[in-house]
Design an enzyme around this catalytic site. Structure first.
Site, PDB file in Angstrom:
ATOM      1  N   LEU A 138       0.931  -1.166   0.016  1.00 38.92           N
ATOM      2  CA  LEU A 138      -0.048   0.226   0.097  1.00 38.92           C
ATOM      3  C   LEU A 138       0.966   1.420  -0.026  1.00 38.92           C
ATOM      4  CD1 LEU A 138      -2.856  -0.901   2.725  1.00 38.92           C
ATOM      5  CD2 LEU A 138      -2.596  -1.003   0.167  1.00 38.92           C
ATOM      6  N   CYS A 139       0.292   2.546  -0.093  1.00 38.63           N
ATOM      7  CA  CYS A 139       0.949   3.724  -0.246  1.00 38.63           C
ATOM      8  C   CYS A 139       1.049   4.227   1.054  1.00 38.63           C
ATOM      9  CB  CYS A 139       0.174   4.781  -0.931  1.00 38.63           C
ATOM     10  SG  CYS A 139       0.023   4.705  -2.582  1.00 38.63           S
ATOM     11  N   PRO A 140       2.137   4.667   1.708  1.00 32.52           N
ATOM     12  CA  PRO A 140       3.127   5.012   0.947  1.00 32.52           C
ATOM     13  C   PRO A 140       4.299   4.015   0.743  1.00 32.52           C
ATOM     14  CG  PRO A 140       3.195   6.108   3.200  1.00 32.52           C
ATOM     15  CD  PRO A 140       2.210   4.975   2.986  1.00 32.52           C
ATOM     16  N   LEU A 141       4.143   2.753   1.699  1.00 29.61           N
ATOM     17  CA  LEU A 141       5.077   2.073   1.680  1.00 29.61           C
ATOM     18  C   LEU A 141       5.905   1.455   0.511  1.00 29.61           C
ATOM     19  CD1 LEU A 141       6.614   0.854   4.272  1.00 29.61           C
ATOM     20  CD2 LEU A 141       5.321  -1.178   4.094  1.00 29.61           C
ATOM     21  N   ASN A 142       4.911   1.505  -0.695  1.00 33.71           N
ATOM     22  CA  ASN A 142       5.446   1.257  -2.012  1.00 33.71           C
ATOM     23  C   ASN A 142       6.517   1.959  -2.300  1.00 33.71           C
ATOM     24  OD1 ASN A 142       3.611   3.132  -2.221  1.00 33.71           O
ATOM     25  ND2 ASN A 142       2.093   1.859  -3.347  1.00 33.71           N
TER      26      ASN A 142
END
Lengths: 271, 650
Positions: B588-592
């Site tokens: 998921l954002c922002p981990l990507n």
């Protein structure tokens, strides 16, 4: 330095920052920071540096937790009353971030021990509550070539500056501690708890920015605020060539303990 | 016929591009960086190393005869002997060397032509129906408006730095032959209370997630074309999505803002432009049919039946008595430079001064005096073999396809050639079919206008027992009209190798009962659709890979079908690198974005990372964030339900 999956996630909001990134976080993880005083200033500094992942945090304080400390020294909890502050703080740091290696010095720093304590650290944070300690830390850091963050709070006021070798030091502005009794002590003046948090977090931000090497530190300027009217100002100053410790012909060449050992002043502190 | 006017700074802009090419050759900037500057100049790299395609702006789909002759000479000198007519009614020169690009641009500039805005995120060629000015049904000739708007827009820097391309079209009647209802900004001629003006359509277009335009304004006075077009361009500039080029066209803004806010933004912008003051477009071209040709008209030699058939197929009378319009069919839009030059020279002898380019990639001549038809036929016979063939040879439209396009799935142009071969041998009365819109795209990205077709095809991949094979989705029944444009609808999929058989059976079925229908178009929109569905079902079977591999080769291919090489992009130019692939689907954002940064931190400057991102928030956010940190997004393309993004580390 390779970050593991959990670290990538834990530090993701740092890594996102263009000025931190993986490289900056790696520097933070490799950082060694000594916090002198685990009270009103040391508490937020220690909490934020631990959360940020500073690899090694040194804690120096000889006091035990007092019930009156809890109004602002947020790293200590009610059950900690009576325990050594450094041990109470170490436990909290471990709970926040097991990555951090904590080294404790359950002692009051003085002229005889400070040089040995600071020598292995990259950066020193002054979180003390008295002029003697503040001048001692300044002198030890100047002589030892260590950068440090000065912080002082009283009532609704706070001030902070950062020393980096080659630039102005605390003594360039404040030549010597004021005579005892010239300024009110904490017990006379009090301190708004949140002011300690405000200043401590500014100091923590200075440490982190020093470690990652980004932005402009509070070097050659002093930040002063008054939280009653919530006004901030900044005063610039220069290294004094006649400064007794960092000047061209210094008179202080060895450490000694100052006479004043009472709680802070307008330019002192109230840890 | 004055054409459009070049902006005064064009020379400086060409000079700046020249400087960048020098820098690139000296190794000071990357191919990827050069690309971001050359593409907005209408220059695309071809698959062959160091060869480029140069696209020439032909506003209104019009080019002066003298210019056409000169372009043919330039293409002969710097290309490989032919010109290409595009579906946006422009000319392209292919196989130009990097060292010759600037020379070609300067030569074009000398004859009043520019390549600026031929590609990239710019105001593209502003088009009109090919018969504007000689269409008996038109309200008035819209050509001068397209030319005058071009003059303005190509002189304004904001036209070159948009979130995505911006297409403006004019139509002279409710038939909407210019696709005003399928454009980012469309102007449809109307007369109200005796005043010339336009209905304004906005935020439509073909391509990924195609959509008919929305009626923005029911009527504007003709002198408001400029502020209205500018307001649309400006709100696109300000609010358009610059992070995801696949969801950037103005039609996406219509949906992200919502109709109400889109209109509000538009009117605010229009109000600001009007209160700041503006000059209306200068409409200074004669408006009924241009200048009639003067000069010595050759005698008509005629030549019997072929000539008569040609007149039926390709010649039609103009409202201007004694003059004729002539379609010159060009198979798949490729025409030799020498043939073009000979045609231009002949037209010069007639005093004719303009040639138009059609959406289906043919020449369209106008103002041919009756006595010149015979000699023209003779000239055309020698160079344009399709003049002796039914109209469908000229109207068949195909994008470049996977042979040159990095996004291509199928070899669409090879399929087009297979269809032409089928026409040659099938013994069908193709004149009964007429010049229908038979359009092929090599992938779902509609460069072949399959969604605007009577019968359209879009390349896709099918699988059988784990083996991939090339296939097409069949679309039918587009209706483009001011009263409500309807895009062609998908009917089903068919293996590429079975497609000519499907078309043959469908055409034969229609021809056998053509008397029952007003036209092929009417048939397709009625019972033809069900007939086609039945034919489709009979052609959908795929033989096992082991039994017959023929279906697993695309048309014109000598290798088993695969998507190898797709999306590799222009980044491969002159540079060796290994692409590290990181699958961030499900992150998921922002981990990507964090993980993308982690991967980039392991690479050296200039290395390329490929990340796989989910559709939605990930693809809308991560590439923009990566770019904001100074890295270069080389490409992003959809692969099924997710996206592949190529990043060059700064």
């Amino acid at each position: 330095m390779e970050l593991n999956e959990a670290q990538v996630e834990r530090y993701s909001r740092h890594i996102i920052l263009g000025d931190v990134g993986v490289e900056g976080q790696a520097k933070i993880l490799a950082g060694k920071v000594l916090i002198i005083g685990t009270g009103g200033l040391g508490a937020p500094v220690a909490l934020y540096l631990a959360a940020a992942g500073v690899g090694t945090i040194g804690l120096a304080d000889g006091d035990v937790v007092d019930l009156s400390n809890l109004q602002r020294q947020v790293i200590h909890f009610t059950p900690d009353v009576g325990r050594a502050k450094v041990l109470s703080a170490k436990e909290k740091i471990a709970a926040i971030n097991p990555d951090v290696n904590v080294i404790t010095y359950q002692t009051r720093v003085d002229a005889s021990n400070i040089a040995g304590i600071i020598k292995d650290y990259d950066f020193v944070v002054d979180g003390t509550d008295n002029f003697a300690a503040k001048f001692l830390i300044n002198d030890a850091c100047v002589l030892g070539g260590k950068p440090f963050s000065h912080g002082g709070i009283l009532r609704f006021d706070g001030q902070t500056l950062t020393y980096v070798p080659g630039h102005a030091c605390y003594r360039c502005i404040f030549k010597a501690p004021p005579p005892p009794g010239a300024v009110p002590t904490c017990s006379q003046a009090g301190i708004l708890g949140a002011v300690a948090g405000m200043l401590g977090t500014i100091q923590a931000a200075e440490v982190l920015r020093y470690l990652i090497g980004r932005g402009k530190l509070l070097v050659d300027r002093i930040l002063i605020f008054n939280a009653l009217d919530m006004k901030f100002r900044e005063v610039g100053f220069k290294r004094d060539p006649h400064c007794p410790v960092c000047g061209d012909q210094p008179s202080i060449k060895a450490l000694s303990d100052e006479r004043s050992a009472v709680c802070g002043t307008k330019f002192g502190g109230c840890g | 016929m004055s054409g459009y006017k070049l902006p005064p700074n064009l020379g400086d802009e060409i000079g700046a591009l020249e400087a960048l090419i020098f820098k690139f050759k000296a190794g000071k900037i990357s191919a990827a960086e050069l690309k971001t500057h050359r593409v907005p100049f209408g220059v695309y790299e071809q698959r062959e190393p160091d060869t480029y395609m140069v696209r020439i702006r032909c506003a209104g789909g019009s080019i002066a005869v003298s210019q056409l002759k000169a372009v043919a000479a330039i293409a002969a000198q710097y290309g490989v002997g032919d010109l290409h007519i595009t579906s946006r009614q422009e000319l392209q020169i292919h196989y130009v060397k990097l060292d010759d690009l600037v020379t070609v641009m300067r030569r074009l500039k000398e004859i009043g032509l520019a390549t600026r805005g031929g590609g990239g995120n710019t105001v593209r060629n502003i088009v009109v129906p090919v018969d504007a000015g000689i269409d008996p049904d038109e309200v008035f000739d819209v050509t001068p408006y397209a030319l005058a708007l071009t003059d303005r827009f190509i002189a304004e820097p904001d036209s070159w730095n948009l979130p995505r391309k911006f297409k403006i079209s004019f139509s002279g009647s409710s038939q909407d032959k210019g696709y005003a209802t399928l454009s980012d900004a469309g102007f449809l001629a109307q007369i109200k209370d005796g005043r010339r003006g336009f209905a304004v359509y906005a935020a439509g277009g073909l391509g990924g997630k195609p959509e008919a335009s929305h009626l923005l304004l029911e009527f504007i006075d003709a002198d408001k074309v400029y502020p209205v077009a500018k307001a649309l361009r400006n709100i696109f500039w300000k609010y358009g999505n610059r992070h995801n080029k696949h969801a950037a066209r103005l039609r996406f803004l219509w949906h992200t803002l919502g109709e109400e806010d889109f209109r509000k933004c538009f009117h605010e912008e229009l109000g600001a432009i009007e209160s700041a003051g503006y000059l209306p477009l200068e409409i200074n071209v004669p408006e009924k049919g241009g200048v009639l040709p003067q000069g010595n008209v050759p005698v008509d030699p005629g030549d019997g039946q072929g000539f008569a058939l040609w007149q039926k197929r390709c010649v039609r009378s103009q409202p201007q008595p004694g003059f004729y319009a002539v379609l010159v069919p060009v198979e798949l839009g490729f025409v030799g430079c020498a043939a073009t030059a000979r045609l231009a020279e002949f037209l010069e002898t007639l005093g004719s001064d303009e040639v138009r380019l059609t959406k289906d990639q043919n020449f369209f001549l106008r103002h041919i005096p009756a006595p010149a038809l015979g000699p023209l036929y003779q000239v055309l016979q020698a160079d344009f073999p399709a003049v002796r063939k039914p109209a469908i040879y000229g109207s068949l439209l195909s994008c470049a396809g996977a042979s040159t396009c990095q996004l291509g799935i199928c070899l669409s142009r090879s399929l087009a050639k297979a269809l032409l071969r089928m026409f040659d041998t099938a013994k069908l009365d193709l004149d009964a079919v007429g010049g229908i819109k038979l359009n092929i795209s090599g992938c779902p990205n509609s460069c072949g206008h399959h969604q605007a077709a009577d019968l359209g095809f879009a390349g896709k991949t099918l699988r059988k027992d784990g083996h991939m094979l090339p296939a097409y989705t069949i679309f039918t029944g587009a209706m483009i009209h001011a009263t409500g444009t309807v895009l062609a609808q998908a009917l089903g999929d068919v293996p590429a190798k079975a497609l000519p058989g499907v078309v043959q059976a469908f055409f034969a079925g229609y021809i056998s009962k053509s008397g029952e229908h007003a036209s092929f178009r009417a048939y397709i929109q009625g019972e033809g659709r069900e007939d086609l569905r039945r034919i489709l079902e009979q052609h959908q079977a795929v033989p096992d890979f082991e039994l017959d591999k023929n279906y697993y080769f695309d048309w014109g291919a000598d290798k088993i079908f695969s998507l190898e090489g797709r999306g590799a992009g222009e980044c491969s130019a002159g540079k060796e690198f290994t692409v590290i692939v990181k699958d961030l689907r499900g992150v998921l954002c922002p981990l990507n974005f964090v993980k993308t940064k982690v991967e980039l931190s392991k690479l050296k400057a200039g290395d390329v990372l490929e990340v796989w991102l989910d559709d939605g928030a990930p693809i809308e956010n991560v590439p923009g964030s990566v770019k904001a940190e100074g890295h270069n997004i080389l490409s992003q393309e959809k692969a099924g339900t997710y996206w592949k993004v190529l990043i060059e580390k700064k």
